[in-house]
Design a protein around this motif. Structure first.
Motif, PDB file in Angstrom:
ATOM      1  N   LYS A  53       0.826  -1.219   0.000  1.00  0.00           N
ATOM      2  CA  LYS A  53       0.000   0.000   0.000  1.00  0.00           C
ATOM      3  C   LYS A  53       0.856   1.262   0.000  1.00  0.00           C
ATOM      4  N   THR A  54       0.600   2.138  -0.961  1.00  0.00           N
ATOM      5  CA  THR A  54       1.286   3.425  -1.027  1.00  0.00           C
ATOM      6  C   THR A  54       1.116   4.150   0.301  1.00  0.00           C
ATOM      7  N   GLY A  55       2.216   4.672   0.827  1.00  0.00           N
ATOM      8  CA  GLY A  55       2.170   5.394   2.093  1.00  0.00           C
ATOM      9  C   GLY A  55       2.441   4.518   3.295  1.00  0.00           C
ATOM     10  N   SER A  56       2.497   3.200   3.089  1.00  0.00           N
ATOM     11  CA  SER A  56       2.822   2.293   4.194  1.00  0.00           C
ATOM     12  C   SER A  56       4.192   2.658   4.753  1.00  0.00           C
ATOM     13  N   ASP A  57       4.387   2.428   6.036  1.00  0.00           N
ATOM     14  CA  ASP A  57       5.696   2.716   6.627  1.00  0.00           C
ATOM     15  C   ASP A  57       6.620   1.503   6.563  1.00  0.00           C
ATOM     16  N   TYR A  58       6.220   0.466   5.825  1.00  0.00           N
ATOM     17  CA  TYR A  58       7.026  -0.748   5.747  1.00  0.00           C
ATOM     18  C   TYR A  58       8.407  -0.488   5.152  1.00  0.00           C
ATOM     19  N   PHE A  59       8.536   0.494   4.268  1.00  0.00           N
ATOM     20  CA  PHE A  59       9.825   0.810   3.654  1.00  0.00           C
ATOM     21  C   PHE A  59      10.595   1.854   4.459  1.00  0.00           C
ATOM     22  N   ALA A  60       9.965   2.436   5.491  1.00  0.00           N
ATOM     23  CA  ALA A  60      10.599   3.499   6.295  1.00  0.00           C
ATOM     24  C   ALA A  60      11.839   2.958   7.003  1.00  0.00           C
ATOM     25  N   PRO A  61      12.848   3.785   7.211  1.00  0.00           N
ATOM     26  CA  PRO A  61      12.840   5.232   7.035  1.00  0.00           C
ATOM     27  C   PRO A  61      13.141   5.687   5.607  1.00  0.00           C
ATOM     28  N   SER A  62      13.331   4.765   4.681  1.00  0.00           N
ATOM     29  CA  SER A  62      13.546   5.161   3.288  1.00  0.00           C
ATOM     30  C   SER A  62      12.291   5.857   2.777  1.00  0.00           C
ATOM     31  N   GLU A  63      12.477   6.839   1.941  1.00  0.00           N
ATOM     32  CA  GLU A  63      11.352   7.533   1.322  1.00  0.00           C
ATOM     33  C   GLU A  63      11.127   7.052  -0.105  1.00  0.00           C
ATOM     34  N   LYS A  64      11.816   6.006  -0.501  1.00  0.00           N
ATOM     35  CA  LYS A  64      11.704   5.466  -1.856  1.00  0.00           C
ATOM     36  C   LYS A  64      10.417   4.624  -1.967  1.00  0.00           C
ATOM     37  N   PRO A  65       9.877   4.474  -3.182  1.00  0.00           N
ATOM     38  CA  PRO A  65       8.640   3.708  -3.365  1.00  0.00           C
ATOM     39  C   PRO A  65       8.875   2.203  -3.535  1.00  0.00           C
ATOM     40  N   PHE A  66      10.020   1.713  -3.070  1.00  0.00           N
ATOM     41  CA  PHE A  66      10.336   0.294  -3.206  1.00  0.00           C
ATOM     42  C   PHE A  66      11.272  -0.121  -2.070  1.00  0.00           C
ATOM     43  N   MET A  67      11.412  -1.424  -1.884  1.00  0.00           N
ATOM     44  CA  MET A  67      12.381  -1.974  -0.942  1.00  0.00           C
ATOM     45  C   MET A  67      13.065  -3.146  -1.624  1.00  0.00           C
ATOM     46  N   ILE A  68      14.353  -3.242  -1.437  1.00  0.00           N
ATOM     47  CA  ILE A  68      15.142  -4.322  -2.021  1.00  0.00           C
ATOM     48  C   ILE A  68      15.274  -5.432  -0.979  1.00  0.00           C
ATOM     49  N   ASN A  69      15.188  -6.681  -1.412  1.00  0.00           N
ATOM     50  CA  ASN A  69      15.353  -7.815  -0.523  1.00  0.00           C
ATOM     51  C   ASN A  69      16.422  -8.726  -1.104  1.00  0.00           C
ATOM     52  N   TYR A  70      17.360  -9.137  -0.248  1.00  0.00           N
ATOM     53  CA  TYR A  70      18.396 -10.070  -0.676  1.00  0.00           C
ATOM     54  C   TYR A  70      18.382 -11.296   0.217  1.00  0.00           C
ATOM     55  N   ARG A  71      18.502 -12.453  -0.405  1.00  0.00           N
ATOM     56  CA  ARG A  71      18.658 -13.711   0.326  1.00  0.00           C
ATOM     57  C   ARG A  71      20.122 -13.828   0.704  1.00  0.00           C
ATOM     58  N   VAL A  72      20.381 -14.129   1.978  1.00  0.00           N
ATOM     59  CA  VAL A  72      21.760 -14.181   2.467  1.00  0.00           C
ATOM     60  C   VAL A  72      21.990 -15.462   3.260  1.00  0.00           C
ATOM     61  N   GLN A  73      23.248 -15.742   3.519  1.00  0.00           N
ATOM     62  CA  GLN A  73      23.649 -16.828   4.409  1.00  0.00           C
ATOM     63  C   GLN A  73      24.340 -16.210   5.614  1.00  0.00           C
ATOM     64  N   ASN A  74      24.264 -16.873   6.766  1.00  0.00           N
ATOM     65  CA  ASN A  74      24.930 -16.415   7.986  1.00  0.00           C
ATOM     66  C   ASN A  74      24.599 -14.958   8.280  1.00  0.00           C
ATOM     67  N   ILE A  75      23.317 -14.691   8.466  1.00  0.00           N
ATOM     68  CA  ILE A  75      22.855 -13.319   8.646  1.00  0.00           C
ATOM     69  C   ILE A  75      23.477 -12.647   9.871  1.00  0.00           C
ATOM     70  N   GLU A  76      23.704 -13.419  10.941  1.00  0.00           N
ATOM     71  CA  GLU A  76      24.318 -12.832  12.138  1.00  0.00           C
ATOM     72  C   GLU A  76      25.738 -12.343  11.832  1.00  0.00           C
ATOM     73  N   GLY A  77      26.511 -13.160  11.133  1.00  0.00           N
ATOM     74  CA  GLY A  77      27.866 -12.772  10.756  1.00  0.00           C
ATOM     75  C   GLY A  77      27.869 -11.584   9.813  1.00  0.00           C
ATOM     76  N   LEU A  78      26.928 -11.572   8.878  1.00  0.00           N
ATOM     77  CA  LEU A  78      26.822 -10.458   7.941  1.00  0.00           C
ATOM     78  C   LEU A  78      26.486  -9.170   8.677  1.00  0.00           C
ATOM     79  N   LEU A  79      25.550  -9.230   9.628  1.00  0.00           N
ATOM     80  CA  LEU A  79      25.188  -8.036  10.386  1.00  0.00           C
ATOM     81  C   LEU A  79      26.379  -7.500  11.176  1.00  0.00           C
ATOM     82  N   GLU A  80      27.182  -8.390  11.723  1.00  0.00           N
ATOM     83  CA  GLU A  80      28.374  -7.954  12.459  1.00  0.00           C
ATOM     84  C   GLU A  80      29.345  -7.245  11.506  1.00  0.00           C
ATOM     85  N   GLN A  81      29.532  -7.812  10.328  1.00  0.00           N
ATOM     86  CA  GLN A  81      30.410  -7.198   9.328  1.00  0.00           C
ATOM     87  C   GLN A  81      29.875  -5.836   8.903  1.00  0.00           C
ATOM     88  N   LEU A  82      28.571  -5.750   8.661  1.00  0.00           N
ATOM     89  CA  LEU A  82      27.968  -4.483   8.257  1.00  0.00           C
ATOM     90  C   LEU A  82      28.104  -3.431   9.356  1.00  0.00           C
TER      91      LEU A  82
END
Length: 119
Positions: A53-82
Protein backbone atom coordinates in the motif's frame (compact mmCIF):
# COMPACT_ATOMS: atom_id res chain seq x y z
CA UNK A 1 15.18 -15.63 -3.31
CA UNK A 2 14.82 -12.15 -4.58
CA UNK A 3 11.89 -9.93 -3.69
CA UNK A 4 10.32 -7.07 -5.60
CA UNK A 5 8.35 -4.89 -3.18
CA UNK A 6 6.82 -1.67 -4.48
CA UNK A 7 4.07 0.79 -3.60
CA UNK A 8 0.64 0.51 -5.21
CA UNK A 9 -2.40 2.69 -4.44
CA UNK A 10 -4.57 -0.42 -4.16
CA UNK A 11 -2.41 -3.55 -3.69
CA UNK A 12 -5.45 -5.86 -3.82
CA UNK A 13 -6.55 -4.43 -7.18
CA UNK A 14 -2.96 -4.58 -8.44
CA UNK A 15 -2.69 -8.26 -7.46
CA UNK A 16 -6.07 -8.97 -9.09
CA UNK A 17 -5.02 -7.22 -12.32
CA UNK A 18 -1.84 -9.29 -12.55
CA UNK A 19 -3.76 -12.49 -11.75
CA UNK A 20 -6.36 -11.79 -14.42
CA UNK A 21 -4.13 -10.38 -17.14
CA UNK A 22 -0.82 -12.16 -16.63
CA UNK A 23 -2.20 -15.33 -15.02
CA UNK A 24 -0.09 -14.86 -11.88
CA UNK A 25 -1.00 -17.05 -8.90
CA UNK A 26 -1.31 -14.35 -6.21
CA UNK A 27 -2.01 -14.31 -2.48
CA UNK A 28 -2.24 -11.55 0.14
CA UNK A 29 1.58 -11.52 0.11
CA UNK A 30 1.85 -11.18 -3.69
CA UNK A 31 3.18 -13.94 -5.91
CA UNK A 32 6.12 -16.32 -5.93
CA UNK A 33 7.98 -17.52 -9.02
CA UNK A 34 10.08 -20.66 -8.96
CA UNK A 35 13.19 -21.30 -11.02
CA UNK A 36 16.12 -23.70 -11.00
CA UNK A 37 19.57 -22.76 -9.74
CA UNK A 38 22.00 -22.21 -12.62
CA UNK A 39 24.82 -23.92 -10.70
CA UNK A 40 22.72 -26.78 -9.32
CA UNK A 41 19.53 -27.49 -11.31
CA UNK A 42 18.20 -29.68 -8.48
CA UNK A 43 17.89 -26.57 -6.28
CA UNK A 44 14.64 -24.64 -6.64
CA UNK A 45 14.94 -20.90 -6.10
CA UNK A 46 12.17 -18.33 -5.82
CA UNK A 47 11.43 -14.70 -6.54
CA UNK A 48 8.71 -12.96 -4.50
CA UNK A 49 6.60 -10.18 -6.02
CA UNK A 50 4.84 -7.94 -3.48
CA UNK A 51 2.75 -4.79 -4.07
CA UNK A 52 2.50 -2.77 -0.84
CA UNK A 53 0.00 0.00 0.00
CA UNK A 54 1.29 3.43 -1.03
CA UNK A 55 2.17 5.39 2.09
CA UNK A 56 2.82 2.29 4.19
CA UNK A 57 5.70 2.72 6.63
CA UNK A 58 7.03 -0.75 5.75
CA UNK A 59 9.82 0.81 3.65
CA UNK A 60 10.60 3.50 6.29
CA UNK A 61 12.84 5.23 7.03
CA UNK A 62 13.55 5.16 3.29
CA UNK A 63 11.35 7.53 1.32
CA UNK A 64 11.70 5.47 -1.86
CA UNK A 65 8.64 3.71 -3.37
CA UNK A 66 10.34 0.29 -3.21
CA UNK A 67 12.38 -1.97 -0.94
CA UNK A 68 15.14 -4.32 -2.02
CA UNK A 69 15.35 -7.81 -0.52
CA UNK A 70 18.40 -10.07 -0.68
CA UNK A 71 18.66 -13.71 0.33
CA UNK A 72 21.76 -14.18 2.47
CA UNK A 73 23.65 -16.83 4.41
CA UNK A 74 24.93 -16.42 7.99
CA UNK A 75 22.85 -13.32 8.65
CA UNK A 76 24.32 -12.83 12.14
CA UNK A 77 27.87 -12.77 10.76
CA UNK A 78 26.82 -10.46 7.94
CA UNK A 79 25.19 -8.04 10.39
CA UNK A 80 28.37 -7.95 12.46
CA UNK A 81 30.41 -7.20 9.33
CA UNK A 82 27.97 -4.48 8.26
CA UNK A 83 28.05 -2.94 11.75
CA UNK A 84 31.87 -2.87 11.60
CA UNK A 85 31.62 -1.16 8.20
CA UNK A 86 29.41 1.58 9.65
CA UNK A 87 26.24 0.48 7.83
CA UNK A 88 22.95 1.68 9.36
CA UNK A 89 21.14 -1.35 10.81
CA UNK A 90 17.45 -0.78 11.46
CA UNK A 91 15.96 -2.52 14.49
CA UNK A 92 16.82 -6.03 15.62
CA UNK A 93 17.14 -9.38 13.91
CA UNK A 94 13.67 -10.87 13.37
CA UNK A 95 13.19 -14.62 13.72
CA UNK A 96 10.09 -15.53 11.68
CA UNK A 97 8.55 -18.80 10.51
CA UNK A 98 10.01 -18.08 7.02
CA UNK A 99 13.52 -17.45 8.36
CA UNK A 100 15.55 -14.61 9.82
CA UNK A 101 15.16 -11.01 8.65
CA UNK A 102 17.10 -7.80 9.19
CA UNK A 103 16.82 -4.35 7.67
CA UNK A 104 19.59 -1.94 6.71
CA UNK A 105 20.00 1.27 4.70
CA UNK A 106 22.36 1.49 1.76
CA UNK A 107 24.44 4.58 0.99
CA UNK A 108 21.52 6.10 -0.99
CA UNK A 109 18.99 5.65 1.83
CA UNK A 110 17.28 2.64 0.23
CA UNK A 111 15.85 0.19 2.73
CA UNK A 112 17.20 -3.30 2.20
CA UNK A 113 15.69 -6.42 3.73
CA UNK A 114 18.16 -9.24 4.37
CA UNK A 115 16.62 -12.70 4.57
CA UNK A 116 18.14 -15.98 5.64
CA UNK A 117 15.45 -18.57 4.88
CA UNK A 118 14.79 -21.61 6.99
CA UNK A 119 16.03 -24.64 5.10
Amino acid sequence: MEVSCFFAENPKATREWYAKNLNMNVSDWGAMFESRSFDDPEVIETTQWCPTKTGSDYFAPSEKPFMINYRVQNIEGLLEQLKNNGVTILGNLIDHEFGKFAHILDSDGNKIELWEPNE
